[in-house]
Design an enzyme around this catalytic site. Structure first.
Site, PDB file in Angstrom:
ATOM      1  N   GLY A   1       0.746  -1.376   0.035  1.00  0.00           N
ATOM      2  CA  GLY A   1      -0.080   0.001  -0.066  1.00  0.00           C
ATOM      3  C   GLY A   1       0.808   1.173  -0.106  1.00  0.00           C
ATOM      4  O   GLY A   1       0.450   2.409  -0.385  1.00  0.00           O
TER       5      GLY A   1
ATOM      6  N   GLU B   1       3.390   4.772   6.502  1.00  0.00           N
ATOM      7  CA  GLU B   1       2.376   4.080   6.358  1.00  0.00           C
ATOM      8  C   GLU B   1       1.457   4.967   5.489  1.00  0.00           C
ATOM      9  O   GLU B   1       1.402   6.072   5.402  1.00  0.00           O
ATOM     10  CB  GLU B   1       1.699   3.903   7.741  1.00  0.00           C
TER      11      GLU B   1
ATOM     12  N   ASP C   1      -5.984   2.520  10.390  1.00  0.00           N
ATOM     13  CA  ASP C   1      -7.179   2.031  10.585  1.00  0.00           C
ATOM     14  C   ASP C   1      -7.558   1.653  11.940  1.00  0.00           C
ATOM     15  O   ASP C   1      -7.709   2.722  12.843  1.00  0.00           O
ATOM     16  CB  ASP C   1      -7.571   1.155   9.367  1.00  0.00           C
TER      17      ASP C   1
ATOM     18  N   GLY D   1      -5.183   0.408  13.655  1.00  0.00           N
ATOM     19  CA  GLY D   1      -3.977   0.621  14.449  1.00  0.00           C
ATOM     20  C   GLY D   1      -3.127  -0.652  14.825  1.00  0.00           C
ATOM     21  O   GLY D   1      -1.927  -0.566  15.314  1.00  0.00           O
TER      22      GLY D   1
ATOM     23  N   THR E   1      -1.890  -2.916  12.766  1.00  0.00           N
ATOM     24  CA  THR E   1      -0.936  -3.415  11.937  1.00  0.00           C
ATOM     25  C   THR E   1       0.329  -2.520  12.583  1.00  0.00           C
ATOM     26  O   THR E   1       1.414  -2.747  12.720  1.00  0.00           O
ATOM     27  CB  THR E   1      -1.091  -2.896  10.590  1.00  0.00           C
ATOM     28  N   LEU E   2       0.027  -0.924  12.690  1.00  0.00           N
ATOM     29  CA  LEU E   2       1.101  -0.027  13.117  1.00  0.00           C
ATOM     30  C   LEU E   2       1.788  -0.304  14.339  1.00  0.00           C
ATOM     31  O   LEU E   2       2.653  -0.349  14.714  1.00  0.00           O
ATOM     32  CB  LEU E   2       0.282   1.276  13.010  1.00  0.00           C
TER      33      LEU E   2
ATOM     34  N   LYS F   1      -7.625   7.277   9.876  1.00  0.00           N
ATOM     35  CA  LYS F   1      -9.174   6.867  10.094  1.00  0.00           C
ATOM     36  C   LYS F   1      -9.215   6.689  11.640  1.00  0.00           C
ATOM     37  O   LYS F   1      -9.363   5.650  12.163  1.00  0.00           O
ATOM     38  CB  LYS F   1      -9.412   5.482   9.422  1.00  0.00           C
TER      39      LYS F   1
ATOM     40  N   ASP G   1      -5.561  -0.493  -2.499  1.00  0.00           N
ATOM     41  CA  ASP G   1      -6.473  -1.081  -3.024  1.00  0.00           C
ATOM     42  C   ASP G   1      -7.740  -1.691  -2.622  1.00  0.00           C
ATOM     43  O   ASP G   1      -7.950  -1.726  -1.510  1.00  0.00           O
ATOM     44  CB  ASP G   1      -5.558  -2.552  -3.492  1.00  0.00           C
TER      45      ASP G   1
ATOM     46  N   ARG H   1      -5.050   0.647  -7.394  1.00  0.00           N
ATOM     47  CA  ARG H   1      -3.820   1.442  -6.641  1.00  0.00           C
ATOM     48  C   ARG H   1      -3.312   2.628  -7.521  1.00  0.00           C
ATOM     49  O   ARG H   1      -2.745   3.286  -7.019  1.00  0.00           O
ATOM     50  CB  ARG H   1      -2.762   0.376  -6.448  1.00  0.00           C
TER      51      ARG H   1
HETATM   52  P1  IMP Z   1      -5.061  -1.415  10.420  1.00  0.00           P
HETATM   53  O1  IMP Z   1      -6.525  -1.698  10.697  1.00  0.00           O
HETATM   54  O2  IMP Z   1      -4.776  -0.108  11.087  1.00  0.00           O
HETATM   55  O3  IMP Z   1      -4.334  -2.466  11.023  1.00  0.00           O
HETATM   56  O4  IMP Z   1      -4.639  -1.476   8.870  1.00  0.00           O
HETATM   57  C1  IMP Z   1      -4.308  -2.366   8.269  1.00  0.00           C
HETATM   58  C2  IMP Z   1      -4.059  -2.327   6.809  1.00  0.00           C
HETATM   59  O5  IMP Z   1      -5.414  -2.313   6.363  1.00  0.00           O
HETATM   60  C3  IMP Z   1      -3.737  -1.095   6.252  1.00  0.00           C
HETATM   61  O6  IMP Z   1      -2.397  -0.839   6.194  1.00  0.00           O
HETATM   62  C4  IMP Z   1      -4.155  -1.206   4.910  1.00  0.00           C
HETATM   63  O7  IMP Z   1      -3.244  -1.755   3.990  1.00  0.00           O
HETATM   64  C5  IMP Z   1      -5.473  -1.773   4.928  1.00  0.00           C
HETATM   65  N1  IMP Z   1      -6.598  -0.775   5.015  1.00  0.00           N
HETATM   66  C6  IMP Z   1      -7.239  -0.339   6.205  1.00  0.00           C
HETATM   67  N2  IMP Z   1      -8.280   0.521   5.815  1.00  0.00           N
HETATM   68  C7  IMP Z   1      -8.337   0.640   4.405  1.00  0.00           C
HETATM   69  C8  IMP Z   1      -8.992   1.462   3.277  1.00  0.00           C
HETATM   70  O8  IMP Z   1      -9.932   2.089   3.619  1.00  0.00           O
HETATM   71  N3  IMP Z   1      -8.874   1.097   1.893  1.00  0.00           N
HETATM   72  C9  IMP Z   1      -7.744   0.076   1.560  1.00  0.00           C
HETATM   73  N4  IMP Z   1      -7.101  -0.499   2.667  1.00  0.00           N
HETATM   74  C10 IMP Z   1      -7.255  -0.309   3.940  1.00  0.00           C
END
Ligand code: IMP
Length: 186
Positions: free
Chosen positions: A53, A107, A111, A113, A115-116, A139, A167, A173
């Site tokens: 991403g 990043e 979303d 958080g 992953t981060l 987000k 994506d 993308r």
């Molecule tokens: P997390 O929920 O913060 O762990 O986000 C995990 C991953 O989900 C991000 O790094 C993105 O690759 C993917 N992701 C989260 N929200 C979106 C979105 O709205 N569109 C596309 N990918 C997303």
């Protein structure tokens, strides 16, 4: 939003609406690049990006950051089936040693958080001189775990967005703007 922004894209893509225009993205990334350059002048930081991403954001951010710096990549897969576990699979790790180095984790979007916070911890145990996060999108409203983000480009609502590296099913993308896809697709 000018219709010409839609017109340059594949007919197969079903974009419902543009959330952040190409122009606004460009200005936001330029600003982040200048702020980072200011902070790291004389320090040769490493920008670490999560693939896939982050590839477009990194390319533009790196060019907007007019100081010497390195780039490196990690290929990660965020929990797909079980959203609640927060398990992140590291498919390809960094190629270089970050001990004693200034690291900027770049990043695309934060979303929940999960992953981060996982990757931040994964990097922190290697004793970098400093470690901060720069995310194009935040987000905030969807956050499940509190994790610091030192530099943010844009705060966005809790909607699924595509384009500028992000994506849906590996497509979209290449959109030069950030968009919401038609609900009939996602
Ligand atoms: P997390 O929920 O913060 O762990 O986000 C995990 C991953 O989900 C991000 O790094 C993105 O690759 C993917 N992701 C989260 N929200 C979106 C979105 O709205 N569109 C596309 N990918 C997303």
């Amino acid at each position: 939003m000018p219709m010409s922004e839609f017109a340059s894209q594949p007919d197969e893509y079903k974009v419902a609406r543009i959330l952040i225009s190409e122009k606004d993205l460009k200005e936001g990334v330029q600003k982040l690049g200048e702020e980072l350059a200011e902070r790291y002048r004389g320090q040769r930081p490493i920008l670490v990006t999560l693939l896939k991403g982050g590839f477009i954001f990194l390319a533009d951010l790196s060019r907007a950051m007019r100081i010497p710096h390195e780039v490196d990549f990690m290929l990660v897969r965020s929990y797909e089936k079980d959203k609640s576990s927060g398990t992140v699979q590291i498919i390809q790790d960094l190629k270089q040693n970050i001990e004693g180095r200034h690291v900027v984790l770049v990043e695309d979007i934060v979303d929940t958080g999960l992953t981060l916070s996982y990757i931040r911890e994964h990097l922190a145990i290697r004793n970098p001189a400093s470690l901060i996060v720069c995310s194009l999108l935040d987000k905030k409203i969807a956050r499940k775990i509190d994790t610091p983000i030192e530099f943010v480009g844009f705060e966005i609502p809790d909607e699924f967005v595509v384009g500028y590296g992000l994506d849906y099913d590996q497509l979209y993308r290449n959109l030069p703007y950030l968009a919401v896809i038609d609900p009939s697709v996602a």
